[in-house]
Design an enzyme around this catalytic site. Structure first.
Site, mmCIF file in Angstrom:
data_model
loop_
_atom_site.group_PDB
_atom_site.id
_atom_site.type_symbol
_atom_site.label_atom_id
_atom_site.label_comp_id
_atom_site.label_asym_id
_atom_site.label_seq_id
_atom_site.Cartn_x
_atom_site.Cartn_y
_atom_site.Cartn_z
ATOM 1 N N MET A 38 0.835 -1.205 0.000
ATOM 2 C CA MET A 38 0.000 0.000 0.000
ATOM 3 C C MET A 38 0.872 1.257 0.000
ATOM 4 O O MET A 38 0.403 2.348 0.336
ATOM 5 C CB MET A 38 -0.944 -0.018 1.200
ATOM 6 C CG MET A 38 -1.903 -1.217 1.142
ATOM 7 S SD MET A 38 -3.435 -0.969 1.999
ATOM 8 C CE MET A 38 -2.845 -0.758 3.667
ATOM 9 N N GLY A 39 2.147 1.105 -0.370
ATOM 10 C CA GLY A 39 3.024 2.265 -0.473
ATOM 11 C C GLY A 39 3.558 2.723 0.869
ATOM 12 O O GLY A 39 3.533 1.976 1.843
ATOM 13 N N HIS B 232 9.446 -3.473 3.463
ATOM 14 C CA HIS B 232 9.015 -3.819 2.100
ATOM 15 C C HIS B 232 10.235 -4.229 1.252
ATOM 16 O O HIS B 232 10.164 -5.170 0.460
ATOM 17 C CB HIS B 232 8.345 -2.626 1.420
ATOM 18 C CG HIS B 232 7.081 -2.150 2.071
ATOM 19 N ND1 HIS B 232 6.993 -0.948 2.727
ATOM 20 C CD2 HIS B 232 5.848 -2.698 2.160
ATOM 21 C CE1 HIS B 232 5.767 -0.775 3.187
ATOM 22 N NE2 HIS B 232 5.048 -1.822 2.859
ATOM 23 N N LEU C 103 9.093 -2.493 11.478
ATOM 24 C CA LEU C 103 8.878 -1.388 10.538
ATOM 25 C C LEU C 103 7.464 -1.453 9.978
ATOM 26 O O LEU C 103 6.949 -2.541 9.692
ATOM 27 C CB LEU C 103 9.901 -1.461 9.402
ATOM 28 C CG LEU C 103 11.127 -0.551 9.596
ATOM 29 C CD1 LEU C 103 11.820 -0.856 10.906
ATOM 30 C CD2 LEU C 103 12.083 -0.672 8.445
ATOM 31 N N SER C 104 6.830 -0.280 9.869
ATOM 32 C CA SER C 104 5.456 -0.201 9.377
ATOM 33 C C SER C 104 5.237 1.175 8.760
ATOM 34 O O SER C 104 5.794 2.169 9.242
ATOM 35 C CB SER C 104 4.491 -0.395 10.556
ATOM 36 O OG SER C 104 3.211 0.070 10.206
HETATM 37 P P1 AMP Z 1 1.607 -2.940 3.415
HETATM 38 O O1 AMP Z 1 2.139 -1.916 2.476
HETATM 39 O O2 AMP Z 1 1.631 -2.513 4.851
HETATM 40 O O3 AMP Z 1 0.290 -3.504 2.964
HETATM 41 O O4 AMP Z 1 2.640 -4.142 3.354
HETATM 42 C C1 AMP Z 1 2.940 -4.796 2.140
HETATM 43 C C2 AMP Z 1 3.649 -6.088 2.455
HETATM 44 O O5 AMP Z 1 4.859 -5.816 3.150
HETATM 45 C C3 AMP Z 1 2.806 -6.995 3.385
HETATM 46 O O6 AMP Z 1 2.985 -8.350 2.982
HETATM 47 C C4 AMP Z 1 3.415 -6.738 4.732
HETATM 48 O O7 AMP Z 1 3.265 -7.821 5.634
HETATM 49 C C5 AMP Z 1 4.884 -6.551 4.358
HETATM 50 N N1 AMP Z 1 5.577 -5.808 5.412
HETATM 51 C C6 AMP Z 1 5.250 -4.598 5.918
HETATM 52 N N2 AMP Z 1 6.091 -4.274 6.928
HETATM 53 C C7 AMP Z 1 6.949 -5.309 7.056
HETATM 54 C C8 AMP Z 1 8.045 -5.599 7.933
HETATM 55 N N3 AMP Z 1 8.429 -4.754 8.887
HETATM 56 N N4 AMP Z 1 8.700 -6.763 7.773
HETATM 57 C C9 AMP Z 1 8.306 -7.657 6.815
HETATM 58 N N5 AMP Z 1 7.301 -7.452 5.963
HETATM 59 C C10 AMP Z 1 6.620 -6.301 6.079
#
Ligand code: AMP
Length: 280
Positions: A30-31, A37, A185-186
Site C-alpha cells: 500500500m506504499g 518492504h 517497521l510499518s
Molecule cells: P503494506 O504496504 O503494509 O500492505 O505491506 C505490504 C507487504 O509488506 C505486506 O505483505 C506486509 O506484511 C509486508 N511488510 C510490511 N512491513 C513489514 C516488515 N516490517 N517486515 C516484513 N514485511 C513487512
C-alpha cells in the site's frame, strides 16, 4: 523500472515474459515504502528473474474511513526507493483500474481464521484484503508472491483464498523486518512523533519477555497476565494479546496444545494502531 497504471498494459508484458519461461516475483503493497518492504523486494530479486511491486491503498479493506484518509502516501519517494532496490516493474493503478463503480469486496468464507484478532477488530477487513490480492494475483500472474509475517493472519487468509480460487502461485511468507530497537517497521510508524518512536520498542520488548517467560516454564495465563500488567504504566493502550496455534489462529490454553505457537499483539499509540507478533 517500468511503471504501469493499467492492468491491460501490465498483464501482456508479464505473459510475454512467462512465455519465455521467466519467473516473476510479486510484492503487493500500500506504499509508504520502507526497509521492511525492501526486504521482500530483495528476496524476490534473489529468487526470480523479474520483480513486480504494486502500490495501491485498497479502500475495501479499511473499515475506518479516518484510517484510510490518514494512510501515508509518499509516491515519489516510493518510486526512488524501488529504483534504488532494482525493482523491474511498478504497478500503480487508480481505483477504476481494479474496481467497477460501487463494487464491494467479495464475501469469503474463511471459517474461523477471519473471525479472530484482526478479523474481529476490523469487520470486513479480510474480505477486502482477499478481494484485492485475488485481483492483483490474476493481473500480475506471479510465480512467487511475497508477504510479511508482520501481518501473519493476512498470510493465512491469502493462503486460504489461493486454495479456494485454485490460483497458480507460491505464497512466500517473509520474516518481520525490525529496526535495531526491535520496533517492527510499518508505514504507520511515519505517523509516530519522536517521543512515540522512542517508546514504541516497548511493544517488541513485551513480546520477547513473553517468550522468555515461557522458556522459564510459565503457563499461558501467567504470560498473558504479565503482558496485560506491563501496559498499566505505559503510554500505550493494549487492544489485544493472543497466544494461538499458527494454523487455526485459535487461542490455546496450554503451550503443549500446539506445535507451532505464536503471540499476537495490537497496541495503540494515541490514534495510531501498532501490530506485531512473535513465534514462541
Ligand atoms: P503494506 O504496504 O503494509 O500492505 O505491506 C505490504 C507487504 O509488506 C505486506 O505483505 C506486509 O506484511 C509486508 N511488510 C510490511 N512491513 C513489514 C516488515 N516490517 N517486515 C516484513 N514485511 C513487512
Amino acid at each position: 523500472m517500468v511503471i504501469f497504471s493499467e492492468n491491460e498494459k501490465l498483464t501482456p508484458t508479464i505473459v510475454e515474459l512467462k512465455n519465455q519461461n521467466k519467473t516473476i516475483g510479486f510484492i503487493p503493497t500500500m506504499g509508504a515504502l520502507h526497509d521492511g518492504h525492501m526486504s521482500l523486494v530483495k528476496a524476490s530479486k534473489e529468487q526470480n528473474d523479474y520483480t513486480v511491486v504494486s502500490i495501491f491503498v485498497n479502500p475495501t479493506q479499511f473499515n475506518n474511513p479516518d484510517d484510510l484518509a490518514k494512510y501515508p502516501r509518499t509516491e515519489e519517494k516510493d518510486k526512488e526507493l524501488l529504483i534504488k532496490n532494482g525493482c523491474d516493474f511498478l504497478y500503480i493503478p487508480t481505483i477504476s483500474d481494479l474496481y467497477l463503480e460501487n463494487e464491494k469486496a467479495k464475501h469469503y468464507d474463511f471459517g474461523t481464521i477471519d473471525q479472530v484478532m484482526e478479523g474481529k477488530s476490523r469487520p470486513g477487513h479480510f474480505d477486502g484484503v482477499a478481494t484485492i490480492v485475488s485481483k492483483l494475483l490474476r493481473i500480475v500472474q506471479p510465480t512467487n508472491a511475497y508477504f510479511g509475517e508482520k501481518d501473519f493472519q493476512q498470510i493465512r487468509i491469502i493462503q486460504e483464498m489461493v486454495k479456494q480460487e485454485n490460483l497458480n502461485v507460491n505464497i512466500i511468507p517473509m520474516p518481520i523486518f525490525r529496526a535495531d530497537t526491535g520496533l517492527a517497521l510499518s508505514s504507520r510508524n511515519a505517523r509516530l512523533n519522536d517521543k512515540q518512536v522512542n517508546e514504541a520498542p516497548f511493544i517488541y520488548k513485551i513480546l520477547t519477555d513473553a517468550v522468555n517467560l515461557k522458556k522459564q516454564g510459565k503457563k499461558i495465563d501467567e504470560v498473558k497476565k504479565n503482558v496485560e500488567d506491563s501496559f498499566n504504566n505505559s503510554p500505550f493502550k493494549l487492544e489485544y494479546f493472543e497466544i494461538t496455534d499458527e494454523e487455526t489462529l485459535l487461542p490455546i490454553t496450554n503451550f503443549s496444545d500446539s506445535k507451532n505457537v505464536r503471540g499476537f499483539i495490537v497496541a495503540h499509540a494515541g490514534d495510531i494502531r501498532l501490530i506485531d507478533n512473535i513465534k514462541f
